[in-house]
Design a protein around this motif. Structure first.
Motif, PDB file in Angstrom:
ATOM      1  N   ASN A   1      13.818  18.095  32.061  1.00 39.07           N
ATOM      2  CA  ASN A   1      14.412  19.281  32.663  1.00 39.07           C
ATOM      3  C   ASN A   1      13.468  20.469  32.642  1.00 39.07           C
ATOM      4  OD1 ASN A   1      16.893  17.916  32.947  1.00 39.07           O
ATOM      5  ND2 ASN A   1      17.380  18.329  30.816  1.00 39.07           N
ATOM      6  N   THR A   2      12.164  20.235  32.416  1.00 39.05           N
ATOM      7  CA  THR A   2      11.258  21.342  32.158  1.00 39.05           C
ATOM      8  C   THR A   2      11.061  22.257  33.354  1.00 39.05           C
ATOM      9  OG1 THR A   2       9.401  19.863  32.670  1.00 39.05           O
ATOM     10  CG2 THR A   2      10.010  20.138  30.348  1.00 39.05           C
ATOM     11  N   SER A   3      11.454  21.855  34.562  1.00 39.30           N
ATOM     12  CA  SER A   3      11.333  22.744  35.710  1.00 39.30           C
ATOM     13  C   SER A   3      12.549  23.653  35.838  1.00 39.30           C
ATOM     14  CB  SER A   3      11.161  21.930  36.995  1.00 39.30           C
ATOM     15  OG  SER A   3      12.302  21.132  37.220  1.00 39.30           O
ATOM     16  N   PHE A   4      13.532  23.430  34.987  1.00 43.95           N
ATOM     17  CA  PHE A   4      14.770  24.204  35.036  1.00 43.95           C
ATOM     18  C   PHE A   4      14.767  25.196  33.883  1.00 43.95           C
ATOM     19  CE2 PHE A   4      19.286  24.994  34.291  1.00 43.95           C
ATOM     20  CZ  PHE A   4      19.748  25.205  35.587  1.00 43.95           C
ATOM     21  N   LYS A   5      14.857  26.486  34.203  1.00 44.55           N
ATOM     22  CA  LYS A   5      14.765  27.536  33.194  1.00 44.55           C
ATOM     23  C   LYS A   5      16.140  28.114  32.879  1.00 44.55           C
ATOM     24  CE  LYS A   5      10.125  28.993  34.609  1.00 44.55           C
ATOM     25  NZ  LYS A   5       9.938  27.919  35.592  1.00 44.55           N
ATOM     26  N   ILE A   6      16.350  28.416  31.617  1.00 52.94           N
ATOM     27  CA  ILE A   6      17.552  29.139  31.211  1.00 52.94           C
ATOM     28  C   ILE A   6      17.104  30.455  30.587  1.00 52.94           C
ATOM     29  CG2 ILE A   6      19.573  29.169  29.719  1.00 52.94           C
ATOM     30  CD1 ILE A   6      19.843  26.213  30.045  1.00 52.94           C
ATOM     31  N   PHE A   7      17.489  31.553  31.226  1.00 49.49           N
ATOM     32  CA  PHE A   7      17.157  32.892  30.751  1.00 49.49           C
ATOM     33  C   PHE A   7      18.271  33.367  29.830  1.00 49.49           C
ATOM     34  CE2 PHE A   7      15.343  32.187  34.893  1.00 49.49           C
ATOM     35  CZ  PHE A   7      14.059  32.689  34.804  1.00 49.49           C
ATOM     36  N   THR A   8      17.916  33.946  28.709  1.00 54.54           N
ATOM     37  CA  THR A   8      18.931  34.458  27.789  1.00 54.54           C
ATOM     38  C   THR A   8      18.820  35.971  27.667  1.00 54.54           C
ATOM     39  OG1 THR A   8      17.483  34.084  25.863  1.00 54.54           O
ATOM     40  CG2 THR A   8      19.030  32.330  26.458  1.00 54.54           C
ATOM     41  N   LEU A   9      19.973  36.604  27.482  1.00 52.22           N
ATOM     42  CA  LEU A   9      20.028  38.055  27.307  1.00 52.22           C
ATOM     43  C   LEU A   9      21.080  38.349  26.246  1.00 52.22           C
ATOM     44  CD1 LEU A   9      19.146  40.885  28.171  1.00 52.22           C
ATOM     45  CD2 LEU A   9      20.858  40.797  29.992  1.00 52.22           C
ATOM     46  N   CYS A  10      20.640  38.801  25.079  1.00 51.11           N
ATOM     47  CA  CYS A  10      21.540  39.045  23.948  1.00 51.11           C
ATOM     48  C   CYS A  10      21.082  40.290  23.192  1.00 51.11           C
ATOM     49  CB  CYS A  10      21.544  37.869  22.973  1.00 51.11           C
ATOM     50  SG  CYS A  10      21.678  36.239  23.723  1.00 51.11           S
ATOM     51  N   ALA A  11      22.034  40.968  22.560  1.00 52.13           N
ATOM     52  CA  ALA A  11      21.689  42.113  21.721  1.00 52.13           C
ATOM     53  C   ALA A  11      21.301  41.660  20.316  1.00 52.13           C
ATOM     54  CB  ALA A  11      22.865  43.086  21.656  1.00 52.13           C
ATOM     55  N   ASP A  12      21.835  40.525  19.894  1.00 47.22           N
ATOM     56  CA  ASP A  12      21.614  40.010  18.543  1.00 47.22           C
ATOM     57  C   ASP A  12      20.471  38.999  18.560  1.00 47.22           C
ATOM     58  OD1 ASP A  12      21.751  38.663  16.067  1.00 47.22           O
ATOM     59  OD2 ASP A  12      23.904  39.059  15.911  1.00 47.22           O
ATOM     60  N   THR A  13      19.428  39.256  17.789  1.00 53.03           N
ATOM     61  CA  THR A  13      18.275  38.349  17.767  1.00 53.03           C
ATOM     62  C   THR A  13      18.640  36.980  17.199  1.00 53.03           C
ATOM     63  OG1 THR A  13      17.602  39.280  15.628  1.00 53.03           O
ATOM     64  CG2 THR A  13      16.584  40.205  17.603  1.00 53.03           C
ATOM     65  N   LEU A  14      19.608  36.934  16.284  1.00 52.85           N
ATOM     66  CA  LEU A  14      20.034  35.650  15.727  1.00 52.85           C
ATOM     67  C   LEU A  14      20.716  34.795  16.791  1.00 52.85           C
ATOM     68  CD1 LEU A  14      21.419  36.692  12.214  1.00 52.85           C
ATOM     69  CD2 LEU A  14      19.210  35.641  12.764  1.00 52.85           C
ATOM     70  N   VAL A  15      21.504  35.440  17.650  1.00 50.49           N
ATOM     71  CA  VAL A  15      22.142  34.716  18.746  1.00 50.49           C
ATOM     72  C   VAL A  15      21.084  34.214  19.720  1.00 50.49           C
ATOM     73  CG1 VAL A  15      23.719  34.907  20.713  1.00 50.49           C
ATOM     74  CG2 VAL A  15      24.293  36.000  18.547  1.00 50.49           C
ATOM     75  N   THR A  16      20.094  35.054  19.995  1.00 45.09           N
ATOM     76  CA  THR A  16      19.003  34.650  20.886  1.00 45.09           C
ATOM     77  C   THR A  16      18.292  33.416  20.351  1.00 45.09           C
ATOM     78  OG1 THR A  16      18.629  36.929  21.619  1.00 45.09           O
ATOM     79  CG2 THR A  16      16.826  35.366  21.953  1.00 45.09           C
ATOM     80  N   GLU A  17      18.008  33.410  19.055  1.00 47.39           N
ATOM     81  CA  GLU A  17      17.323  32.270  18.447  1.00 47.39           C
ATOM     82  C   GLU A  17      18.191  31.018  18.485  1.00 47.39           C
ATOM     83  OE1 GLU A  17      14.151  31.907  17.362  1.00 47.39           O
ATOM     84  OE2 GLU A  17      13.939  33.847  18.369  1.00 47.39           O
ATOM     85  N   ALA A  18      19.505  31.196  18.285  1.00 45.30           N
ATOM     86  CA  ALA A  18      20.422  30.054  18.349  1.00 45.30           C
ATOM     87  C   ALA A  18      20.453  29.478  19.762  1.00 45.30           C
ATOM     88  CB  ALA A  18      21.824  30.482  17.914  1.00 45.30           C
ATOM     89  N   PHE A  19      20.528  30.366  20.762  1.00 45.48           N
ATOM     90  CA  PHE A  19      20.506  29.919  22.155  1.00 45.48           C
ATOM     91  C   PHE A  19      19.198  29.191  22.456  1.00 45.48           C
ATOM     92  CE2 PHE A  19      23.576  33.374  23.979  1.00 45.48           C
ATOM     93  CZ  PHE A  19      24.625  32.727  23.364  1.00 45.48           C
TER      94      PHE A  19
END
Length: 225
Positions: free
Chosen positions: A3-21
């Motif tokens: 799936n490496t051609s498929f990107k998932i962009f994340t936007l979070c205020a909490d850095t821990l949530v970002t790392e979990a995502f």
């Protein structure tokens, strides 16, 4: 699965949530791209990328923590938005602007939600589907009628529309629709599907659009009449 051609962009205020995502996204085989601030979306030309946006309820806007809905309510980019909410935030699931999923997100749930979109982009020829003299644009979730009128759908409605088009004249059960659009972990039920189909049918109610979604005892059928 590659799936490496498929990107998932994340936007979070909490850095821990970002790392979990990030961990779940990479473990699922997708590429991860972290958006540090809502304002940075304007510089990324997201509509030219293949993927989706995964956001938390709270995001960073111009360096400040804000609720996502105030800034995403007029979102018009072609990339679908997936909103991760807490188990207790059931009121979010009643909104139809985006697709919602409860936290924590696991690999299976993320893949269920992402794969239909990844498949859409696998072949550029699939981005436009003809329905007689009308056409449906998968990327922008827009139905272009023969008379030139554009009918825009929300992420959820667009997901329904695509599944119905690909399964024209077939009976689709509520269970099938829930599995292929939301995943059971979303907390949605049969009433969610019923409500969205009702809204979708209202948008499709044009004299020159000879297609409809019919409710039967076994499920729903998208067909020409």
């Amino acid at each position: 699965m590659n799936n490496t051609s498929f990107k998932i962009f994340t936007l979070c205020a909490d850095t821990l949530v970002t790392e979990a995502f990030k961990s779940i996204i990479l473990a699922s085989g997708y590429e991860h791209f972290s958006l540090k601030d809502f304002s940075s979306m304007n510089d990324l030309e997201l509509s030219n990328r293949h993927g989706l946006i995964l956001i938390d309820e709270n995001i960073i806007v111009n360096g400040r923590k804000e609720n996502y809905l105030k800034f995403f309510k007029n979102y018009t980019d072609s990339l679908p938005v997936l909103v991760a909410v807490s188990e207790s935030d059931k009121e979010f699931l009643k909104r139809d602007i985006f697709t919602y999923v409860t936290k924590p997100i696991n690999i299976s749930t993320l893949q269920q939600l992402a794969e239909p979109y990844r498949d859409n982009f696998a072949d550029e020829g699939l981005n436009l589907i003809q329905l007689d003299d009308h056409s449906y644009n998968i990327n922008s979730r827009t139905l272009v009628l023969a008379d030139g009128k554009n009918v825009r759908f929300t992420n959820f409605e667009g997901g329904l529309m695509l599944i119905f088009i690909k399964n024209s004249n077939k009976t689709l059960t509520t269970k099938f629709l829930l599995e292929n659009i939301l995943g059971y972990s979303s907390g949605a039920d049969s009433n969610t599907i019923k409500t969205h189909i009702w809204r979708l049918r209202k948008k499709l109610n044009y004299d020159n659009f000879q297609f409809d979604i019919v409710n039967t005892k076994e499920g729903y059928v998208f067909k020409k009449y």
